[in-house]
Scaffold this motif. Structure first.
Motif, PDB file in Angstrom:
ATOM      1  N   MET A   1      -7.251  -2.864   1.785  1.00  0.00           N
ATOM      2  CA  MET A   1      -7.681  -1.914   0.760  1.00  0.00           C
ATOM      3  C   MET A   1      -7.156  -2.324  -0.609  1.00  0.00           C
ATOM      4  O   MET A   1      -6.074  -2.892  -0.719  1.00  0.00           O
ATOM      5  CB  MET A   1      -7.173  -0.498   1.095  1.00  0.00           C
ATOM      6  CG  MET A   1      -7.817   0.137   2.309  1.00  0.00           C
ATOM      7  SD  MET A   1      -7.183   1.799   2.570  1.00  0.00           S
ATOM      8  CE  MET A   1      -7.685   2.590   1.050  1.00  0.00           C
ATOM      9  N   MET A   2      -7.952  -2.023  -1.618  1.00  0.00           N
ATOM     10  CA  MET A   2      -7.546  -2.335  -2.989  1.00  0.00           C
ATOM     11  C   MET A   2      -6.758  -1.165  -3.574  1.00  0.00           C
ATOM     12  O   MET A   2      -6.995  -0.003  -3.238  1.00  0.00           O
ATOM     13  CB  MET A   2      -8.777  -2.599  -3.857  1.00  0.00           C
ATOM     14  CG  MET A   2      -9.515  -3.878  -3.492  1.00  0.00           C
ATOM     15  SD  MET A   2     -10.919  -4.157  -4.578  1.00  0.00           S
ATOM     16  CE  MET A   2     -10.112  -4.261  -6.174  1.00  0.00           C
ATOM     17  N   LEU A   3      -5.828  -1.504  -4.452  1.00  0.00           N
ATOM     18  CA  LEU A   3      -5.077  -0.471  -5.148  1.00  0.00           C
ATOM     19  C   LEU A   3      -6.024   0.347  -6.031  1.00  0.00           C
ATOM     20  O   LEU A   3      -6.902  -0.210  -6.704  1.00  0.00           O
ATOM     21  CB  LEU A   3      -3.999  -1.091  -6.021  1.00  0.00           C
ATOM     22  CG  LEU A   3      -2.742  -1.608  -5.319  1.00  0.00           C
ATOM     23  CD1 LEU A   3      -1.952  -2.496  -6.270  1.00  0.00           C
ATOM     24  CD2 LEU A   3      -1.889  -0.447  -4.862  1.00  0.00           C
ATOM     25  N   PRO A   4      -5.868   1.684  -6.044  1.00  0.00           N
ATOM     26  CA  PRO A   4      -6.676   2.496  -6.970  1.00  0.00           C
ATOM     27  C   PRO A   4      -6.350   2.143  -8.417  1.00  0.00           C
ATOM     28  O   PRO A   4      -5.310   1.564  -8.723  1.00  0.00           O
ATOM     29  CB  PRO A   4      -6.238   3.936  -6.641  1.00  0.00           C
ATOM     30  CG  PRO A   4      -5.662   3.865  -5.263  1.00  0.00           C
ATOM     31  CD  PRO A   4      -5.036   2.505  -5.158  1.00  0.00           C
ATOM     32  N   TRP A 141       2.570   2.736  -2.427  1.00  0.00           N
ATOM     33  CA  TRP A 141       1.695   2.611  -3.587  1.00  0.00           C
ATOM     34  C   TRP A 141       2.083   3.694  -4.587  1.00  0.00           C
ATOM     35  O   TRP A 141       2.155   4.871  -4.251  1.00  0.00           O
ATOM     36  CB  TRP A 141       0.233   2.770  -3.179  1.00  0.00           C
ATOM     37  CG  TRP A 141      -0.328   1.573  -2.486  1.00  0.00           C
ATOM     38  CD1 TRP A 141       0.340   0.452  -2.112  1.00  0.00           C
ATOM     39  CD2 TRP A 141      -1.680   1.379  -2.079  1.00  0.00           C
ATOM     40  NE1 TRP A 141      -0.502  -0.437  -1.508  1.00  0.00           N
ATOM     41  CE2 TRP A 141      -1.759   0.109  -1.468  1.00  0.00           C
ATOM     42  CE3 TRP A 141      -2.841   2.134  -2.161  1.00  0.00           C
ATOM     43  CZ2 TRP A 141      -2.936  -0.409  -0.936  1.00  0.00           C
ATOM     44  CZ3 TRP A 141      -4.022   1.633  -1.644  1.00  0.00           C
ATOM     45  CH2 TRP A 141      -4.064   0.363  -1.036  1.00  0.00           C
ATOM     46  N   LEU A 142       2.313   3.271  -5.824  1.00  0.00           N
ATOM     47  CA  LEU A 142       2.796   4.192  -6.858  1.00  0.00           C
ATOM     48  C   LEU A 142       1.695   4.462  -7.875  1.00  0.00           C
ATOM     49  O   LEU A 142       1.206   3.541  -8.532  1.00  0.00           O
ATOM     50  CB  LEU A 142       4.022   3.583  -7.557  1.00  0.00           C
ATOM     51  CG  LEU A 142       4.664   4.419  -8.660  1.00  0.00           C
ATOM     52  CD1 LEU A 142       5.284   5.685  -8.080  1.00  0.00           C
ATOM     53  CD2 LEU A 142       5.713   3.603  -9.410  1.00  0.00           C
ATOM     54  N   PRO A 143       1.295   5.725  -8.029  1.00  0.00           N
ATOM     55  CA  PRO A 143       0.284   6.069  -9.037  1.00  0.00           C
ATOM     56  C   PRO A 143       0.928   6.338 -10.397  1.00  0.00           C
ATOM     57  O   PRO A 143       2.156   6.459 -10.498  1.00  0.00           O
ATOM     58  CB  PRO A 143      -0.337   7.353  -8.468  1.00  0.00           C
ATOM     59  CG  PRO A 143       0.756   7.977  -7.664  1.00  0.00           C
ATOM     60  CD  PRO A 143       1.628   6.860  -7.152  1.00  0.00           C
ATOM     61  N   PRO A 144       0.134   6.476 -11.440  1.00  0.00           N
ATOM     62  CA  PRO A 144       0.665   6.872 -12.748  1.00  0.00           C
ATOM     63  C   PRO A 144       1.370   8.226 -12.643  1.00  0.00           C
ATOM     64  O   PRO A 144       1.066   9.036 -11.762  1.00  0.00           O
ATOM     65  CB  PRO A 144      -0.580   6.964 -13.633  1.00  0.00           C
ATOM     66  CG  PRO A 144      -1.577   6.055 -12.977  1.00  0.00           C
ATOM     67  CD  PRO A 144      -1.315   6.176 -11.506  1.00  0.00           C
ATOM     68  N   LEU A 145       2.297   8.466 -13.556  1.00  0.00           N
ATOM     69  CA  LEU A 145       3.107   9.685 -13.501  1.00  0.00           C
ATOM     70  C   LEU A 145       2.234  10.941 -13.559  1.00  0.00           C
ATOM     71  O   LEU A 145       2.462  11.903 -12.803  1.00  0.00           O
ATOM     72  CB  LEU A 145       4.119   9.686 -14.657  1.00  0.00           C
ATOM     73  CG  LEU A 145       5.107  10.866 -14.705  1.00  0.00           C
ATOM     74  CD1 LEU A 145       5.908  10.959 -13.412  1.00  0.00           C
ATOM     75  CD2 LEU A 145       6.033  10.731 -15.900  1.00  0.00           C
ATOM     76  N   LYS A 386      -4.083  10.237   2.761  1.00  0.00           N
ATOM     77  CA  LYS A 386      -5.173  10.282   1.792  1.00  0.00           C
ATOM     78  C   LYS A 386      -4.623  10.275   0.365  1.00  0.00           C
ATOM     79  O   LYS A 386      -5.172   9.597  -0.527  1.00  0.00           O
ATOM     80  CB  LYS A 386      -6.001  11.545   2.040  1.00  0.00           C
ATOM     81  CG  LYS A 386      -7.364  11.552   1.369  1.00  0.00           C
ATOM     82  CD  LYS A 386      -8.185  12.742   1.839  1.00  0.00           C
ATOM     83  CE  LYS A 386      -9.579  12.688   1.215  1.00  0.00           C
ATOM     84  NZ  LYS A 386     -10.413  13.830   1.665  1.00  0.00           N
ATOM     85  N   ALA A 387      -3.537  11.027   0.161  1.00  0.00           N
ATOM     86  CA  ALA A 387      -2.929  11.073  -1.174  1.00  0.00           C
ATOM     87  C   ALA A 387      -2.459   9.701  -1.607  1.00  0.00           C
ATOM     88  O   ALA A 387      -2.647   9.303  -2.770  1.00  0.00           O
ATOM     89  CB  ALA A 387      -1.763  12.059  -1.173  1.00  0.00           C
ATOM     90  N   PHE A 388      -1.875   8.938  -0.683  1.00  0.00           N
ATOM     91  CA  PHE A 388      -1.330   7.619  -1.033  1.00  0.00           C
ATOM     92  C   PHE A 388      -2.380   6.511  -0.986  1.00  0.00           C
ATOM     93  O   PHE A 388      -2.058   5.363  -1.229  1.00  0.00           O
ATOM     94  CB  PHE A 388      -0.131   7.293  -0.130  1.00  0.00           C
ATOM     95  CG  PHE A 388       1.124   7.976  -0.569  1.00  0.00           C
ATOM     96  CD1 PHE A 388       2.000   7.349  -1.434  1.00  0.00           C
ATOM     97  CD2 PHE A 388       1.412   9.257  -0.157  1.00  0.00           C
ATOM     98  CE1 PHE A 388       3.154   7.975  -1.868  1.00  0.00           C
ATOM     99  CE2 PHE A 388       2.561   9.905  -0.571  1.00  0.00           C
ATOM    100  CZ  PHE A 388       3.438   9.268  -1.434  1.00  0.00           C
ATOM    101  N   ARG A 389      -3.605   6.867  -0.679  1.00  0.00           N
ATOM    102  CA  ARG A 389      -4.711   5.910  -0.848  1.00  0.00           C
ATOM    103  C   ARG A 389      -5.481   6.197  -2.135  1.00  0.00           C
ATOM    104  O   ARG A 389      -6.485   5.553  -2.417  1.00  0.00           O
ATOM    105  CB  ARG A 389      -5.669   5.989   0.346  1.00  0.00           C
ATOM    106  CG  ARG A 389      -5.111   5.476   1.654  1.00  0.00           C
ATOM    107  CD  ARG A 389      -6.225   5.234   2.670  1.00  0.00           C
ATOM    108  NE  ARG A 389      -7.001   6.430   2.926  1.00  0.00           N
ATOM    109  CZ  ARG A 389      -6.773   7.278   3.942  1.00  0.00           C
ATOM    110  NH1 ARG A 389      -5.761   7.049   4.765  1.00  0.00           N
ATOM    111  NH2 ARG A 389      -7.537   8.346   4.114  1.00  0.00           N
ATOM    112  N   GLY A 390      -5.050   7.216  -2.863  1.00  0.00           N
ATOM    113  CA  GLY A 390      -5.732   7.568  -4.113  1.00  0.00           C
ATOM    114  C   GLY A 390      -7.006   8.342  -3.886  1.00  0.00           C
ATOM    115  O   GLY A 390      -7.882   8.367  -4.760  1.00  0.00           O
ATOM    116  N   GLU A 391      -7.127   9.030  -2.730  1.00  0.00           N
ATOM    117  CA  GLU A 391      -8.367   9.724  -2.388  1.00  0.00           C
ATOM    118  C   GLU A 391      -8.261  11.237  -2.513  1.00  0.00           C
ATOM    119  O   GLU A 391      -9.240  11.948  -2.299  1.00  0.00           O
ATOM    120  CB  GLU A 391      -8.781   9.370  -0.954  1.00  0.00           C
ATOM    121  CG  GLU A 391      -9.039   7.883  -0.736  1.00  0.00           C
ATOM    122  CD  GLU A 391      -9.245   7.537   0.732  1.00  0.00           C
ATOM    123  OE1 GLU A 391      -9.192   8.463   1.564  1.00  0.00           O
ATOM    124  OE2 GLU A 391      -9.446   6.348   1.042  1.00  0.00           O
TER     125      GLU A 391
END
Length: 425
Positions: A1-4, A141-145, A386-391
């Motif tokens: 999977m690609m990073l969001p 995987w770390l999303p923006p703040l 799901k949250a940590f896949r950016g979904e």
């Protein structure tokens, strides 16, 4: 999977600092002083804290809403919600980085613990644990703040619904247990019959006392211990063997439909728990801390076992075993003096049939409850995944990219480790 969009791969170590607790011994415990947070206090919030007057660095002090990670025995993540207390070993205090949302760190740690429990990094047979190195190196995987905060808000809303559903299922479980108790108590309260001492309608005997000499005896047989006998249940995955003479064996050998009752316990509600033996293991005997009841033909074993489980039977058990010494005990003579109802065998069989039907229905309900609780656990984890896949929430191209956050974290740490600078506690 690609990073969001805007996300970056990081490690648990990148998200914060992790302080392991101090090593406290029972000799450090006192009646007064600062509370000590042990793993038992995380799993049982009502358990009183042990206390100590021992000196400790303030960095080990835990305050309300601090994040704690139990990495041994009970593997989980907790928000501390009690008085300020000092941290015991086998627990990490997680201190979030300045560019990581505190609640996002909490769910990231929870997901990491869950994943590591299914990996080769889980160690131990009786006490499970994970090592600090693999834990800190675990990839996330770390999303923006800004997106971290949106994820947390969405998860809070969804998990609140799950929590309400879980609480309702637990309430139904309690109600089903009360319904069973009501059925069994009413059945025995309605009986209009003679009551007789148990010793008049059953043979009551003790078992084998364990000692070193028995190892050398030629006759070695399986025997049941207190650890095998629970309320209306036998747990036979671990059955020991013991040496005895032919005379002892003949006297203590179990027969189908014998009832075994636990002689003593520190908790009054555990003493007298009883189960029916149906001959699962041939030639089995029992230890002296189990009292054997062998009913005569005048009373059904199943009827007698149900009576011992009823409130009337428990009253006899708890009154007879009650003690101020801290150990509640029964004896052969005490059990023999229990006053037991003795209706006709026809009425006994009808009572047993009715109560077994009630029990089967309630057991089926509990199985449904357990299945639903398992599905809720899976749903909760699927939401985390799901949250940590950016979904779970949409990405906003205007958010500051997480790669910038990660660079900032690493720059802060590099600055903290320069000579003459003390690292932030």
């Amino acid at each position: 999977m690609m990073l969001p969009q805007g996300w970056v791969e990081a490690t648990i170590n990148d998200l914060g600092d992790y302080l392991n607790g101090m090593a406290f011994k029972p000799s450090d415990w006192e009646d007064q002083g600062t509370g000590i947070i042990r793993i038992q206090n995380l799993t049982n919030p009502k358990k009183p804290l042990n206390r100590t007057r021992r000196n400790f660095d303030e960095k080990y002090l835990v305050r309300r809403d601090d994040i704690l990670v139990s990495w041994s025995a009970t593997l989980d993540v907790f928000f501390w919600d009690r008085e300020d207390a000092v941290l015991n070993q086998h627990i990490f205090k997680a201190i979030p980085s300045s560019v990581v949302d505190k609640r996002f760190l909490f769910i990231a740690l929870k997901k990491a613990i869950y994943e590591m429990m299914k990996s080769e990094h889980l160690h131990g047979s009786t006490m499970k644990h994970i090592n600090r190195g693999p834990f800190l190196a675990h990839k996330v995987w770390l999303p923006p703040l800004a997106e971290q905060r949106r994820i947390v808000a969405k998860l809070d809303s969804l998990t609140a619904r799950i929590a309400r559903a879980r609480a309702e299922l637990e309430r139904v479980r309690v109600l089903s247990f009360r319904a069973w108790k009501s059925a069994i108590n009413q059945s025995f309260q309605k009986l209009k019959c003679e009551n007789v001492p148990l010793k008049q309608i059953a043979q009551i005997t003790g078992g084998l006392t364990k000692n070193a000499k028995r190892r050398s005896l030629p006759l070695q047989v399986p025997y049941l211990r207190v650890a095998n006998v629970y309320a209306n249940e036998l747990r036979l995955s671990d059955v020991a063997r013991i040496g005895c003479s032919e005379k002892e064996y003949k006297k203590t050998k179990l027969e189908k439909n014998d009832i075994l009752i636990v002689e003593g316990n520190g908790s009054i509600d555990q003493v007298g728990r009883a189960a029916l033996w149906d001959g699962e293991i041939g030639g089995c005997t029992h230890q002296n801390h189990l009292i054997r009841i062998r009913p005569s033909e005048s009373i059904s074993s199943e009827f007698l076992l149900l009576f011992l489980e009823s409130s009337l039977g428990r009253k006899y058990i708890e009154t007879s075993a009650s003690s101020t010494s801290g150990l509640h005990t029964l004896s052969i003579s005490k059990v023999g003096n229990f006053s037991c109802p003795l209706p006709s065998r026809l009425l006994q069989d009808a009572t047993v049939k009715y109560l077994n039907l009630c029990r089967d229905r309630l057991l089926a309900k509990r199985i449904e409850i357990d299945r639903a609780l398992t599905l809720l656990d899976r749903l909760e984890f699927s939401l985390l995944a799901k949250a940590f896949r950016g979904e779970l929430v949409t990405q906003d191209p205007n958010d500051e990219p997480a790669s910038v956050l990660l660079d900032r974290i690493r720059a802060e740490r590099a600055a903290d480790t320069k000579p003459g600078r003390k690292r932030r506690a």
